[in-house]
Motif scaffolding. Structure first.
Motif, PDB file in Angstrom:
ATOM      1  N   LEU A 197      -1.352   8.479  19.412  1.00  0.00           N
ATOM      2  CA  LEU A 197      -0.965   7.863  18.151  1.00  0.00           C
ATOM      3  C   LEU A 197      -2.224   7.254  17.541  1.00  0.00           C
ATOM      4  CD1 LEU A 197       2.311   6.117  19.392  1.00  0.00           C
ATOM      5  CD2 LEU A 197       2.118   8.258  18.107  1.00  0.00           C
ATOM      6  N   PRO A 198      -2.807   7.889  16.514  1.00  0.00           N
ATOM      7  CA  PRO A 198      -4.145   7.528  16.032  1.00  0.00           C
ATOM      8  C   PRO A 198      -4.315   6.057  15.661  1.00  0.00           C
ATOM      9  CG  PRO A 198      -3.410   9.592  15.040  1.00  0.00           C
ATOM     10  CD  PRO A 198      -2.222   9.011  15.755  1.00  0.00           C
ATOM     11  N   GLN A 199      -3.310   5.441  15.064  1.00  0.00           N
ATOM     12  CA  GLN A 199      -3.454   4.072  14.581  1.00  0.00           C
ATOM     13  C   GLN A 199      -2.989   3.024  15.583  1.00  0.00           C
ATOM     14  OE1 GLN A 199      -5.133   3.808  11.768  1.00  0.00           O
ATOM     15  NE2 GLN A 199      -5.119   6.042  11.634  1.00  0.00           N
ATOM     16  N   LYS A 200      -2.611   3.447  16.781  1.00  0.00           N
ATOM     17  CA  LYS A 200      -2.054   2.512  17.760  1.00  0.00           C
ATOM     18  C   LYS A 200      -3.080   2.287  18.872  1.00  0.00           C
ATOM     19  CE  LYS A 200       1.734   2.588  15.361  1.00  0.00           C
ATOM     20  NZ  LYS A 200       2.078   1.437  14.488  1.00  0.00           N
ATOM     21  N   ARG A 201      -3.985   1.345  18.647  1.00  0.00           N
ATOM     22  CA  ARG A 201      -5.081   1.113  19.584  1.00  0.00           C
ATOM     23  C   ARG A 201      -5.202  -0.356  19.961  1.00  0.00           C
ATOM     24  NH1 ARG A 201      -9.545   5.071  16.605  1.00  0.00           N
ATOM     25  NH2 ARG A 201      -8.485   7.032  17.090  1.00  0.00           N
ATOM     26  N   THR A 202      -4.084  -1.024  20.061  1.00  0.00           N
ATOM     27  CA  THR A 202      -4.053  -2.422  20.474  1.00  0.00           C
ATOM     28  C   THR A 202      -3.098  -2.558  21.653  1.00  0.00           C
ATOM     29  OG1 THR A 202      -2.255  -2.939  18.926  1.00  0.00           O
ATOM     30  CG2 THR A 202      -4.514  -3.184  18.112  1.00  0.00           C
ATOM     31  N   PRO A 203      -3.143  -3.707  22.367  1.00  0.00           N
ATOM     32  CA  PRO A 203      -2.246  -3.867  23.523  1.00  0.00           C
ATOM     33  C   PRO A 203      -0.764  -3.806  23.156  1.00  0.00           C
ATOM     34  CG  PRO A 203      -4.007  -5.494  23.581  1.00  0.00           C
ATOM     35  CD  PRO A 203      -4.093  -4.828  22.256  1.00  0.00           C
TER      36      PRO A 203
END
Length: 411
Positions: A247-253
């Motif tokens: 998921l390209p925009q999902k890069r947080t905990p």
């Protein structure tokens, strides 16, 4: 190397095709490979089988080498055995192809463990990995290579243990230019095994997931929140995956989706990584259930959508015959409504508004004593069938309303 006792059918199809192209020749090809493999009785091919391989050239897309590799696969030929046979016939290009491919699959199978020991004792750190033949091991203390005594061994022996040995250790496993790092292992001296590492209290890893995402059942239109917490040094980065797709925009905990639809069902995992290594979270299964609306009927459509069955089970009524109504009075014998909410389109991002509109319309229609059925994400044919079945309910005296989220009309 046990991991590479795997069968050659573990190789991707595009790799097998490329390998077949390399072996479809008469000088250093599949026939020479067959001779080398025949030294093992399990992989001896009969004259008939060899003829069948040769006859593949008569097919437009036939490949004798691909056919031969399929025969080896049927007999559970291991990748390392295939590599050894290719080395025997001196086909360096094919060896390089497989080795490069398999290097992508280096796996740490045994991690070094943090230990608390007394001065003068012996500590052995062990790191084992599966991968192509020829894996090399390099140990580090912090960022410094340990060049003596390891000799590329998966084991690092510290003896006699002294204060100079205290610190964090890590092992790099490599094959050519490909490599992976093990977890960190902390070596401590003293007599208090209960004391924890100042960097990772109670942990045996420099990158450790301490909070796993949990499986959930979410109502359509509601919000979804998944969390993956980790301790790491250097700091960790995060990448979420849905059904194995990043998921390209999902890069947080924390992964948050404000308005879920059926498109969001499936398995979610988070890859946590830093400069030295990576770990994966557990899989979290997300199920999407119909929204809870008082008295409203929701139907989630799948491949086996049967509009007639849906309508009969939802409305709980039979079609009224013309002969059953002899009254001349003008009043509604029944009120029925069909709502269709389409949120997922082929060339458009998922919509959130339709489900909210259907929520509101359902409540309004229920207040007016309508029996309501709601259908979600129908294709064109399913919508045609749904409307056709709905129209069959509109006999004499039955008042009906058919609505879609953006076009509302009385039928």
């Amino acid at each position: 190397m046990d991991g590479f006792k795997m069968c050659i059918d573990a190789l991707k199809e595009n790799v097998l095709i490329k390998l077949s192209q390399m072996l479809d020749n008469s000088t250093c090809g599949w026939r020479q490979l067959a001779t080398a493999a025949a030294k093992h009785p399990k992989f001896q091919c009969s004259e008939k089988e060899m003829t069948s391989c040769s006859l593949q050239v008569l097919h437009p897309t036939g490949s004798p080498a691909r056919y031969f590799l399929a025969r080896l696969s049927d007999r559970r030929c291991a990748v390392d055995f295939l590599i050894n046979c290719l080395k025997e016939i001196d086909h360096q290009e094919a060896v390089q192809l497989i080795s490069t491919t398999m290097a992508e699959l280096i796996r740490i199978t045994a991690q070094p463990q943090s230990q608390h020991a007394t001065p003068g004792s012996q500590v052995v750190l062990t790191c084992r990995a599966s991968g192509p033949p020829g894996l090399t091991y390099q140990w580090f203390k912090g960022s410094e290579e340990i060049s003596d005594q390891t000799g590329g061994s998966p084991q690092l022996v510290l003896f006699p243990l002294s204060p100079a040995h205290q610190g964090h250790y890590i092992c790099r496993v490599s094959h050519g230019e490909k490599y992976v790092f093990s977890q960190w292992a902390h070596i401590r001296l003293g007599s208090s095994p209960g004391s924890g590492s100042s960097l990772f209290p109670g942990s045996v890893s420099g990158l450790q997931i301490v909070g796993q995402p949990r499986s959930q059942v979410v109502s359509e239109g509601a919000g979804l929140r998944l969390e993956c917490r980790a301790k790491a040094n250097p700091p960790a980065q995060f990448q979420w995956f849905h059904n194995s797709n990043p998921l390209p925009q999902k890069r947080t905990p924390v992964l948050e989706i404000s308005c879920v639809t059926t498109e969001h069902r499936g398995e979610y995992r988070c890859k946590v990584f830093n400069l030295y290594h990576e770990v994966w979270s557990d899989s979290a299964a997300v199920s999407i259930e119909p929204s809870t609306l008082s008295g409203a009927s929701w139907v989630e459509v799948d491949r086996d959508f049967d509009s007639q069955e849906v309508f009969r089970s939802t409305f709980g009524m039979q079609q009224t015959s013309e002969e059953s109504s002899s009254s001349k009075s003008f009043y509604a014998t029944d009120k029925v409504a069909l709502l269709i909410g389409n949120m997922n389109y082929l060339h458009h991002t998922p919509l959130c508004a339709p489900i909210c509109d259907v929520h509101e319309l359902t409540n309004l229609l229920r207040q007016m004593d309508f029996k309501v059925v709601s259908l979600l994400d129908l294709n064109w044919q399913e919508m045609q069938n749904a409307v056709a079945e709905f129209l069959m309910l509109l006999d004499r005296g039955v008042y009906g309303q058919c609505c879609s989220p953006h076009e509302q009309r009385d039928e």
